[in-house]
Design a protein around this motif. Sequence first.
Motif, PDB file in Angstrom:
ATOM      1  N   VAL A  18       5.285   6.110  -2.309  1.00  0.00           N
ATOM      2  CA  VAL A  18       3.865   6.136  -1.935  1.00  0.00           C
ATOM      3  C   VAL A  18       3.704   5.653  -0.500  1.00  0.00           C
ATOM      4  O   VAL A  18       2.993   6.270   0.310  1.00  0.00           O
ATOM      5  CB  VAL A  18       3.035   5.259  -2.901  1.00  0.00           C
ATOM      6  N   ALA A  19       4.400   4.561  -0.150  1.00  0.00           N
ATOM      7  CA  ALA A  19       4.287   4.008   1.208  1.00  0.00           C
ATOM      8  C   ALA A  19       4.751   5.039   2.241  1.00  0.00           C
ATOM      9  O   ALA A  19       4.095   5.214   3.285  1.00  0.00           O
ATOM     10  CB  ALA A  19       5.113   2.734   1.316  1.00  0.00           C
ATOM     11  N   PRO A  29      -3.527   2.064   5.543  1.00  0.00           N
ATOM     12  CA  PRO A  29      -3.565   1.471   4.194  1.00  0.00           C
ATOM     13  C   PRO A  29      -4.726   0.507   3.975  1.00  0.00           C
ATOM     14  O   PRO A  29      -5.043   0.167   2.841  1.00  0.00           O
ATOM     15  CB  PRO A  29      -2.233   0.727   4.113  1.00  0.00           C
ATOM     16  N   LYS A  43      -0.943  -2.117  -4.822  1.00  0.00           N
ATOM     17  CA  LYS A  43      -0.456  -2.052  -3.429  1.00  0.00           C
ATOM     18  C   LYS A  43       0.992  -2.546  -3.299  1.00  0.00           C
ATOM     19  O   LYS A  43       1.773  -1.982  -2.539  1.00  0.00           O
ATOM     20  CB  LYS A  43      -1.365  -2.892  -2.529  1.00  0.00           C
ATOM     21  N   TRP A  46       3.616   0.124  -3.791  1.00  0.00           N
ATOM     22  CA  TRP A  46       3.707   1.312  -2.934  1.00  0.00           C
ATOM     23  C   TRP A  46       5.089   1.515  -2.312  1.00  0.00           C
ATOM     24  O   TRP A  46       5.566   2.647  -2.253  1.00  0.00           O
ATOM     25  CB  TRP A  46       2.643   1.265  -1.818  1.00  0.00           C
TER      26      TRP A  46
END
Lengths: 66, 255
Positions: A18-19, A29, A43, A46
Motif C-alpha cells: 500500500v505504501a 498520506p 496506517k 501500509w
Amino acid sequence: MHIKFNDQLLQLTANCTVAELLIQQQIQPQGLAVAINNTVIAKQQWPQHQLRDNDCVNLFHIVTGG
Amino acid sequence: MLRIADKTFNSRLLLGSGKFASPQLMQQAVAASNCQLVTLALKRLELDKPQDDLLSPLKAMNVQLLPNTSGAKTAKEAVFAAELAREALQTHWLKLEIHPDARYLMPDPIETLLAAEQLVKRGFVVLPYCSADPVLCKRLEQVGCAAVMPLGAAIGSNQGLQTRAMLEIIIEQATVPVIIDAGLGAPSHAAAAMELGAAAVLVNTAIASSDNPVAMAHAFALAVEAGHSAFTAGLAHHNNQAIASSPFTDFLAAL
C-alpha cells in the motif's frame, strides 16, 4: 497484476505494498485513509500490506465539514 | 472548564469547518473563535484534483480535530466511516452522525444508537449528533457516549432553539456533557443554549455563511462565554407581574 484503484483499473508489478502504491501514485498520506475490499487498512500496516490481484482499493481523505 | 472523556477545554464553542469560502477563512474563524474542537468530514479522494493541506494549519493551532461520519445512512456505514476517520486523523474521537434523509438531515435515532454502541466497544470517544429526545440521550449515555449532541433545529436552518423544552429535560437528566449542535443561527441562540446549562455548542453555518465569518466567530465566542457565565451565576426567576426595582415610596406626595 491488476487492481481497482478508486474505480480505475491499474496495472501493478507484483509485491506492491500500500505504501509503495501511494508513492507511485504521488498521493500524500496526510489525512488519508485506505480501504481494500471494504476493509480499512491501518496506517501502520501500509508498509507491509501486499496488494493482491483484483483488489479493490479505495482512498478517502479529510475535508471540511460540520 | 469543559471536560469530555479524558480531555479538558477552555472554550465551550465547537466549530464546524464546512461551508467557508476558503480554507484560509475557516482557519481565521477558528482562531477568532478561540475554539479547541473543530469538526471535519470525509470524502472519497478525487485522484485528478489537487488537495488542500487542511490539517497542518489546524494542528499548528493546537485544536482537537473531530471527524464526523456525515454521509453515513446506516450504522454499518457509520462504523466504516469511523474507522476511516480514525486512520485518516489518527484520532479515536468521533462525531457520529447518521442522517438518511437529505431534505431535513434529521439524525436516525435507531441507527445512531446501534452505531454508538458498536463504536464505544471499538474504543472510540463517541459524540453523537442526535434528536432532542431525552430518552434517546439517556440511552446514548448508557451505551458509553462521551457526550450527547442534540439538535436545536435542522442542520443549517439557523432557526435557533426550536427544541428548547426537550433540551431542558436532556440537560437536567444528563451525566455527560450536552452539546447543542445544529440550527444555532445567531450568537443570541448560542447564549440561550448556554443559559439553559448546555456544556457547549457546535456552530458551523451561522459563522461560515455570515458576511464576515471571522467577526461572527468572535461574536459567538463572546455569546457562549456570556451564556455560560449567566448559567453559572444563576438566572433570576420569571414573574408574572412587576416587582419594583426602585424604592416605591411616597416621597413625591407633597407636590
